[in-house]
Design a protein around this motif. Sequence first.
Motif, PDB file in Angstrom:
ATOM      1  N   GLU A   2       7.429  -2.010  10.501  1.00  0.00           N
ATOM      2  CA  GLU A   2       7.130  -3.418  10.811  1.00  0.00           C
ATOM      3  C   GLU A   2       8.137  -3.961  11.829  1.00  0.00           C
ATOM      4  O   GLU A   2       8.556  -5.109  11.764  1.00  0.00           O
ATOM      5  N   ALA A   3       8.509  -3.111  12.785  1.00  0.00           N
ATOM      6  CA  ALA A   3       9.626  -3.440  13.677  1.00  0.00           C
ATOM      7  C   ALA A   3       9.355  -4.610  14.612  1.00  0.00           C
ATOM      8  O   ALA A   3      10.287  -5.181  15.157  1.00  0.00           O
ATOM      9  N   VAL A   4       8.084  -4.958  14.814  1.00  0.00           N
ATOM     10  CA  VAL A   4       7.817  -6.116  15.675  1.00  0.00           C
ATOM     11  C   VAL A   4       7.204  -7.273  14.891  1.00  0.00           C
ATOM     12  O   VAL A   4       6.876  -8.309  15.465  1.00  0.00           O
TER      13      VAL A   4
ATOM     14  N   GLN B 226      15.484   8.601  12.802  1.00  0.00           N
ATOM     15  CA  GLN B 226      16.150   7.302  12.817  1.00  0.00           C
ATOM     16  C   GLN B 226      15.128   6.206  12.505  1.00  0.00           C
ATOM     17  O   GLN B 226      13.944   6.349  12.762  1.00  0.00           O
ATOM     18  N   MET B 227      15.631   5.110  11.970  1.00  0.00           N
ATOM     19  CA  MET B 227      14.712   4.073  11.510  1.00  0.00           C
ATOM     20  C   MET B 227      15.076   2.722  12.126  1.00  0.00           C
ATOM     21  O   MET B 227      16.257   2.395  12.242  1.00  0.00           O
ATOM     22  N   VAL B 228      14.067   1.962  12.501  1.00  0.00           N
ATOM     23  CA  VAL B 228      14.253   0.578  12.937  1.00  0.00           C
ATOM     24  C   VAL B 228      13.509  -0.303  11.937  1.00  0.00           C
ATOM     25  O   VAL B 228      12.334  -0.068  11.656  1.00  0.00           O
ATOM     26  N   PHE B 229      14.218  -1.275  11.381  1.00  0.00           N
ATOM     27  CA  PHE B 229      13.651  -2.083  10.304  1.00  0.00           C
ATOM     28  C   PHE B 229      13.020  -3.366  10.842  1.00  0.00           C
ATOM     29  O   PHE B 229      13.172  -3.724  12.006  1.00  0.00           O
ATOM     30  N   GLN B 230      12.354  -4.067   9.937  1.00  0.00           N
ATOM     31  CA  GLN B 230      11.630  -5.271  10.330  1.00  0.00           C
ATOM     32  C   GLN B 230      12.564  -6.382  10.802  1.00  0.00           C
ATOM     33  O   GLN B 230      12.317  -7.021  11.806  1.00  0.00           O
ATOM     34  N   ASP B 231      13.629  -6.610  10.039  1.00  0.00           N
ATOM     35  CA  ASP B 231      14.381  -7.834  10.265  1.00  0.00           C
ATOM     36  C   ASP B 231      15.600  -7.611  11.151  1.00  0.00           C
ATOM     37  O   ASP B 231      16.614  -7.083  10.708  1.00  0.00           O
ATOM     38  N   PRO B 232      15.508  -8.007  12.425  1.00  0.00           N
ATOM     39  CA  PRO B 232      16.621  -7.778  13.334  1.00  0.00           C
ATOM     40  C   PRO B 232      17.849  -8.623  12.975  1.00  0.00           C
ATOM     41  O   PRO B 232      18.925  -8.386  13.493  1.00  0.00           O
TER      42      PRO B 232
ATOM     43  N   SER C 234       0.810  -1.218   0.000  1.00  0.00           N
ATOM     44  CA  SER C 234       0.000   0.000   0.000  1.00  0.00           C
ATOM     45  C   SER C 234       0.851   1.279   0.000  1.00  0.00           C
ATOM     46  O   SER C 234       0.296   2.377  -0.058  1.00  0.00           O
ATOM     47  N   GLY C 235       2.176   1.151   0.095  1.00  0.00           N
ATOM     48  CA  GLY C 235       3.036   2.320  -0.008  1.00  0.00           C
ATOM     49  C   GLY C 235       3.624   2.797   1.306  1.00  0.00           C
ATOM     50  O   GLY C 235       4.223   3.883   1.366  1.00  0.00           O
ATOM     51  N   LYS C 236       3.513   2.006   2.364  1.00  0.00           N
ATOM     52  CA  LYS C 236       3.982   2.415   3.685  1.00  0.00           C
ATOM     53  C   LYS C 236       5.504   2.610   3.708  1.00  0.00           C
ATOM     54  O   LYS C 236       5.999   3.645   4.136  1.00  0.00           O
ATOM     55  N   THR C 237       6.221   1.589   3.252  1.00  0.00           N
ATOM     56  CA  THR C 237       7.686   1.659   3.294  1.00  0.00           C
ATOM     57  C   THR C 237       8.208   2.751   2.374  1.00  0.00           C
ATOM     58  O   THR C 237       9.111   3.511   2.741  1.00  0.00           O
ATOM     59  N   THR C 238       7.629   2.874   1.192  1.00  0.00           N
ATOM     60  CA  THR C 238       8.058   3.927   0.267  1.00  0.00           C
ATOM     61  C   THR C 238       7.877   5.294   0.922  1.00  0.00           C
ATOM     62  O   THR C 238       8.743   6.165   0.817  1.00  0.00           O
TER      63      THR C 238
ATOM     64  N   GLN D  87      16.362  -6.733  18.294  1.00  0.00           N
ATOM     65  CA  GLN D  87      15.526  -5.569  18.020  1.00  0.00           C
ATOM     66  C   GLN D  87      15.727  -4.508  19.104  1.00  0.00           C
ATOM     67  O   GLN D  87      15.684  -3.325  18.826  1.00  0.00           O
ATOM     68  N   ARG D  88      16.003  -4.951  20.321  1.00  0.00           N
ATOM     69  CA  ARG D  88      16.341  -3.994  21.384  1.00  0.00           C
ATOM     70  C   ARG D  88      17.629  -3.242  21.041  1.00  0.00           C
ATOM     71  O   ARG D  88      17.741  -2.042  21.279  1.00  0.00           O
TER      72      ARG D  88
END
Length: 280
Positions: A183-185, A98-104, A53-57, A164-165
């Motif tokens: 999608e950090a969690v 700052q950004m936290v990504f999905q895949d730790p 739906s365009g969230k990450t973009t 992720q922490r």
Amino acid sequence: MPPRRRRDPAVTSAPGLVVRGLRKTYGAHTAVDDVSFTLAPGSSLGIVGESGSGKTTTVRMLVGLERADAGTVTLDGRDRSARPRGRSERLARAREIQMVFQDPYLSLDPRVTVGGCVDEVLRLHFRLAPAARRARVAELLDQVGLGPREAAALPRALSGGQRQRVAIARALAAEPRVLVLDEAVAALDVSIQAQILELLTRIRREAGVGYLFVTHDLGVVRHVTDDLVVLHHGRIAESGPTSRVLTTPEHPYTRLLLDSVPRRGWDPARIAQQRAAASG
Ligand code: ADP
Ligand code: MG
């Protein structure tokens, strides 16, 4: 004399993160179309919508990983839309959001210890003596519930939740105004998800940092966001206070998203039918 930059009329001096008319196309495909929202300082905004739906973009344009085709982004009145002038402006912008990504498992350098990975951010953004840096690393890790044993470990020795922490501590090390959690969690077990969400709620209170909470999971945003933006095919279907949007959704697409959350009496066949009707 350098040419004067034209001042976009949409650029504002309002506090917080102000996004106006963002747009991104890939070839003939419009991934993000006329997206606008405001994140007040220290508040939490959810961006929800199905996969694609365009969230990450959208958030990649905010942090500067992607250039917008149109629209403006300002943070506390500072324009982030134009190309940064030199290294110091680029660094300052990077620090602020700052950004936290999905895949730790992908977001940490496997060769650097957990403490070293937080320390890198301090060295990049601040002038601190080694002893002060060591103390700050310990403080940041403590803030996310990690101790000296984890600080000395390599990422592979940690669980997904612990990694992720670390990613959160590393992001906070920059002392950002806004933390983007994409999608950090999503990759974590439900019980670990709850722990991380609780941690994030506490950190927001303590650090006063604003959150942009990107997720396909409406259960996640319910407790951790003040406001919601619902994206559908790159456009905003609906936005408003989280409690209002979740209890009395105005847009059929939001209702469909809500109905898609599995619960007692949930009928996947009926949802699939509604979905087909909505996209027809
Ligand atoms: P979401 O994060 O909501 O799942 P994305 O922002 O990743 O959605 O993607 C939105 C749309 O843009 C999708 O149709 C996706 O295929 C497309 N898209 C995203 N990135 C690119 C790219 N680099 N090149 C081409 N299309 C892309
Ligand atoms: Mg995404």
